[in-house]
Design an enzyme around this catalytic site. Sequence first.
Site, PDB file in Angstrom:
ATOM      1  N   TYR A 156       0.563  -1.100   0.171  1.00 43.90           N
ATOM      2  CA  TYR A 156       0.185   0.218  -0.557  1.00 43.90           C
ATOM      3  C   TYR A 156       0.570   1.175   0.075  1.00 43.90           C
ATOM      4  O   TYR A 156       2.110   1.320   0.883  1.00 43.90           O
ATOM      5  CB  TYR A 156      -0.508  -0.246   1.389  1.00 43.90           C
ATOM      6  N   GLU A 157       0.483   2.191  -0.670  1.00 45.97           N
ATOM      7  CA  GLU A 157       1.260   3.262  -0.768  1.00 45.97           C
ATOM      8  C   GLU A 157       2.340   3.935  -1.064  1.00 45.97           C
ATOM      9  O   GLU A 157       3.198   4.262  -0.406  1.00 45.97           O
ATOM     10  CB  GLU A 157       0.490   4.343   0.679  1.00 45.97           C
ATOM     11  N   GLY A 158       2.677   3.236  -1.845  1.00 43.74           N
ATOM     12  CA  GLY A 158       4.470   2.838  -2.535  1.00 43.74           C
ATOM     13  C   GLY A 158       5.420   1.650  -1.212  1.00 43.74           C
ATOM     14  O   GLY A 158       5.071   1.043   0.029  1.00 43.74           O
TER      15      GLY A 158
END
Lengths: 603, 603
Positions: free
Chosen positions: A442-444
Amino acid sequence: MASRYLDLDTVKFLLYNVHDLDGVLAQERFKDYDRASVDLFLNAVSDFSDKELFPYFQEMDARPAHFEDGEVHVHPQVTQYMKKAGEMGLAAALFDHEVGGLQMPNCVVTAAAYIQESANNHLPGYIGLTFGAAELILHFGNEHLKKTYVPNMLSGAWNGTMCLTEPQAGSSLSDIVTSAEPDGEHYLISGQKIFISGGDYKGVENVVHLVLARIKGAPAGTKGISLFVVPKHRPDGDGQLVFNDVNTVGDFQKMGQRGYCTTHLSFGDKKECRGWLVGEPHQGLKYMFLMMNGARIAVGRGAAAIAMAAYRASLAYAKERPQGRKLTSTGKKDVSEAQTLIINHPDVKRMLLTQKVIVEGALSLVLLSAKYQDLSLTHPEESERKKYHYLLELLTPVAKTYPSEKGLESVSNGVQVLGGYGYCSDFILQQYYRDIRIFSIYEGTTGIQSMDLLGRKVTMDQGVALTHLAGEMGKTIKEAMGEDSLKSFAGVLAGKTDLMKKVLNYLMGYAGKGNYERFLADATVFMDFFGNILIGWLWLDMSLHANKALSDGATKHSAAFYKSKIHAMRFYYTYELPKSEASAAILLNTSDLTVSVDEGLFE
Amino acid sequence: MASRYLDLDTVKFLLYNVHDLDGVLAQERFKDYDRASVDLFLNAVSDFSDKELFPYFQEMDARPAHFEDGEVHVHPQVTQYMKKAGEMGLAAALFDHEVGGLQMPNCVVTAAAYIQESANNHLPGYIGLTFGAAELILHFGNEHLKKTYVPNMLSGAWNGTMCLTEPQAGSSLSDIVTSAEPDGEHYLISGQKIFISGGDYKGVENVVHLVLARIKGAPAGTKGISLFVVPKHRPDGDGQLVFNDVNTVGDFQKMGQRGYCTTHLSFGDKKECRGWLVGEPHQGLKYMFLMMNGARIAVGRGAAAIAMAAYRASLAYAKERPQGRKLTSTGKKDVSEAQTLIINHPDVKRMLLTQKVIVEGALSLVLLSAKYQDLSLTHPEESERKKYHYLLELLTPVAKTYPSEKGLESVSNGVQVLGGYGYCSDFILQQYYRDIRIFSIYEGTTGIQSMDLLGRKVTMDQGVALTHLAGEMGKTIKEAMGEDSLKSFAGVLAGKTDLMKKVLNYLMGYAGKGNYERFLADATVFMDFFGNILIGWLWLDMSLHANKALSDGATKHSAAFYKSKIHAMRFYYTYELPKSEASAAILLNTSDLTVSVDEGLFE
C-alpha cells in the site's frame, strides 16, 4: 485493561507518558483538550470498537466485498460504520472547529484510529480515505468545492477516495495517462484507475474521487499531473445528484482485507464525466504528496494495529492452552505431571516477546510520528516547527515500513503459537496473517519507501533531519546513562549510532561518484537496519519512563506493567538489536551483485 | 527448460552433478537404473505434472475440500490423480520389486515428488501419505496385513493416512488417549483424531488409517503407545468391504492447501471399530518415528517446491512487466525514456536473487538428505552406512525447517515482486503464500524440530553426527581453497564452522550444568543459525560443480546457467550468510529472558 485484540493501557502509556501528550496539548490549537477529555475520547472509541467493529471482523472476511450486477457489494456494517463514525466526528477529528471538525491533535486521532484498526482493519479505511480526500479539498480547493463536498464527507454520508494507480503505470506515477480536457468551468475526465480502496459500493449515496490526471498538452512525467475532484454523482444546481459517468468495472478479490473493497473504476466511458480542478494545474502530485505523509503513517498504523490484535489473540491462547511439560534437570519430562500451559515453554515465550517488542515498538514509532506532525504544525517557534517537520519527513517512510514488514513477522509468530489451529479458518490468527500482507505494498512498496528514506530523507538539506534525530536519540542515551540499570543498554545504542554513521559514509561514497543506482541498490536493507536501531531507541526511551514510574511509585498502571516494558526492552536488545550487525555487514559489501547487468542472472 | 512453476534443469543439475546420482545408482539395489532411465522417468513426471497437476492448482483452491452431508468433498481430480499416479508407480516407487515397487533411489523419488509439488502442492500428499502408511505395514506388519492392504494402496485405489494428533494433546504425543481394547484377533478402537491429512473423502473406495492408540492398561506416556491398522471399511472373509465404524466428523477449513483435506475422525462411536496391531504392543511411537524422517523431509520438500513455483512465477512476471525507469548518473529518471522491465531494478533483482538462493539451497538440502538416506541403507560398508545414517539424522530437522521458514520468506518476496497484483486472487503468488505457511507447523513445528536438532541430533553419541558433517564440509572447503575464484568464500565458510563450535561450546555449558531448559531455550535461533551456514556450504559446493562444468566446457546446460549458480553463491555469501553473525550474537547472550518465571512478562 486489555482485550483479546487490544492493550489499551499500552496505548495510553505511550501516548500520555512516553510521548508526552501534555506537551502537545499545551499548544494553542488544542486548548480545548486536556488529558481527561482525551482519556474519555479514547475510552469512547474503545467502546465503539468493541461494539461496532470487532464483532464484524471475521464476518467481513467470510462475506467479502464483491462485484455483482454492475455494483460492488460490501458488508452492511460499512454503511452503519460510516454513519456512526461520522456522528462521533471521527472523520473530522483533525479539522478546524470552523469547518465542523474536532481540532484534535494528530497523535490522539492516530491512537483512536489504531484502536479501531486493531478491532477491525477492514472498516476504518472507508473513513480514513474520506478524511484524506476532504483534507485535500480543504487545503487546496476553492470555496465552491469545499461547500459542495466537504460537509457530506465529514458526516459519513459521502465516501471519499484517492485515485492514483493506473493499470499500465503501477507505482510509476509519471506514466499516468488519465486525461482531462477543458470544457467550460470544468474538465472532461477520461481514463482507468485501479486498486481504488473504498472506490464505490452499493448503498453509498455518493463517492467523491480525488483523481490525478493529465490536462491535454501537459508536460510529460510527474510535472504534468493535476488534481481533480470527480464525484460519482455531481450535484446539479437544484441540489439533485446527477450521474457523472464514473463507472465501476470490478472489485479486485484479495487474499486479505476482504471487507475493504478495492475497485477498478472507469471515468468517462460516455465522455460525460466532469472533473473540477483542485488548486493550480500541474501541481497535482505535489498536493497529493503533501497528504502522503499522513497516508503512509496511516498504513504503518494499520499494520501496527493488526500486529497488536494478533499478539493479544495468541497471548490469550497461550494462557489457556495446556500442552506438553517443562524439561526437568535430567533433560526429560515427567509424564505423570499434568500438562503445562504453553505460555510456560521458553520457545513460546520467545515468540510472544518477539511479538511484544515489534507490536509496541511499532506503535511507539507511529505515535511519535504523529506527535512530530502535531508539533511541526503547532509549535510557536519556527525553528522548532522546522525541526519537527524534518523529523517527521525522516520517520515517515520508516513508520510506514517497520510496522508492515516486522508486523508481518510478528503476526506469523502469532500463527505459530497456535500451531495447526493458527492455520485454520475458525481461528482468527490466519486472518490477521492474510490481512497484514498488503501493508508493505500500500501507498508505495517497501522498496519505494526505502529509496525515499535513503535517497531523499537522509540526504536532504545536508542531512539535517538525521542530525535532529541524532540529537533526540542522544538525549535518551544521556538520560539512560544516568540510570544504573539502563546504562549498558544506552552504551549499546550509542554504538549503533556510530555504526549507522559508518554505513552511511560508505554508501554516500557511491552517491558522491554519481553512481546513484548502486547507492540505492540496498536501500531496503538500509531500511531494515535503520528501523531496527530506531526501535531500539524507542524501547530505551520506553524503559526510562517505566523506570521512572516504578521509582515514583506511579499507580496508573501495575508494577508488573512497568516491569514488563523493561523486560521487553532487554529482550529487544538481546534478540532484535544484534540483527543490525548483520545488516551493516551486508550494507558494507563492495560487490555489485544486484546492479550488474547480466542477462543470465536468474537461469 | 524452465516453466512458470519449475526449473527442471536445476533439479537435474543438483541431482546428477552436485549430489552425484551415479554414486547412488552404483549400489546393488539400484542396478536396474542408469542416468538415462532416471532422466526419462523425471521427464515423464514433469509431463505428468504439466497435464495432471498444474492445471488444477488454482481451481482446487477456489473450490476447496469441505464437509457436507456427512462426507468430505474434494476436487474430482484427486481420484483421477490417485489412479494415474498409481498406474505410474509413484506410490510404490521406493518399494522392492517383489512387492510391486520400482525399487528406485530415494533421491530420485524425492526429485519426482518435488516436481509434482511445484506444480500443485494439494495433490501429492494423498499419494505421499498412502505410501507412508503402506511403508509402515510393509516394515512392521504381519503377512496378513500386508496382503490385505498394501496392493490396493500402491495402486492408488485405497488411500492411506497417519493418525497421530488428538484434540487435547496436539504436539504432545505422550498425552494420546485413543484406546484399544483386545477383542479376539483384533482390538476395538475408540477415540478422536484431528488434522488427519487426506483422512477421508467422498468417492474413495477405502481409507487405511495407521493409528496411534493406547492398549488398555498400557504405561503412561510415549512408552504405552501402540500402532494399529484401522480401515474405514474392513474386508470380510469374502472380499466384501464392511463399514468399520470410522466416522468423519468434519473437515478443517484452512487458509491454504485448501484442496488437501484435513479431517476430524471419530473411531468407534458404535463400539464397532476394529483395529489390527502392527508389530509389538507399546512400540507404536518408535515405528512411527522410523518413518518420521521421511515424513519430515517430505514436508521440507513440499515447502521447497512451493518456493520454487513462486520464484518462477514472480521471475516470469518481472521479465514481462514494464514499470519505472533506471536512475541516471544525476540521480534522476528520464521520463522521455520508455519504461524498463521491473527485472532491471536492483531492488527487484535483490528480491529475485533472495528467492533463488533460498529455493535452490532448499532443494539442494532436500536432495542431499534423500541421498544420505539412500546411502545409509544401501552402501556396502557398514561404517559408511552408519556415517550416512548420522548425517541423515542430523540434517532431517533442518531439511524440514529451512525450506519451510526461509521458503515463506522467499514466497513473500515473490508476492512483493508483483506489488498489488501479488495480493490479488487472480494472481497465483498469494496462493503460494497461503499454502506454504502450514509447512513450519506440519509434522512437528519449527520449535520441535529445533529442539530435536540441538537437544538430540547435535549431541547424540558424543556429537559424532556433527563430526561427520564437519568432515563433509571440510572436503568442500579444501577443494574450494584450490580454486582462485572460490578461495575467499571457502575461507568465510571455514570461519563460520569455527563460529558454530564457539556457539555450541557455550550452549553445552548449560546442558553440562543440568539446565536443559536454558540449553534449549534458543533452539529455534540455533536452527536458523545452523541452517544459514549449512546452506552456505551447499552453495559453495554448487559453485564448485558449476565452475568445473565451465572449465570442462560442459554443454549439458548453457554457460549462463553455470555462471548464474556462481553469481547466486556470491549473493548468498554477501546477503544471507552475514546473518549468522547476528544469530551467533543472540545465541551467546547470557540472559535468561525466556526462561525466567515472571507472571507479568506480557503485560
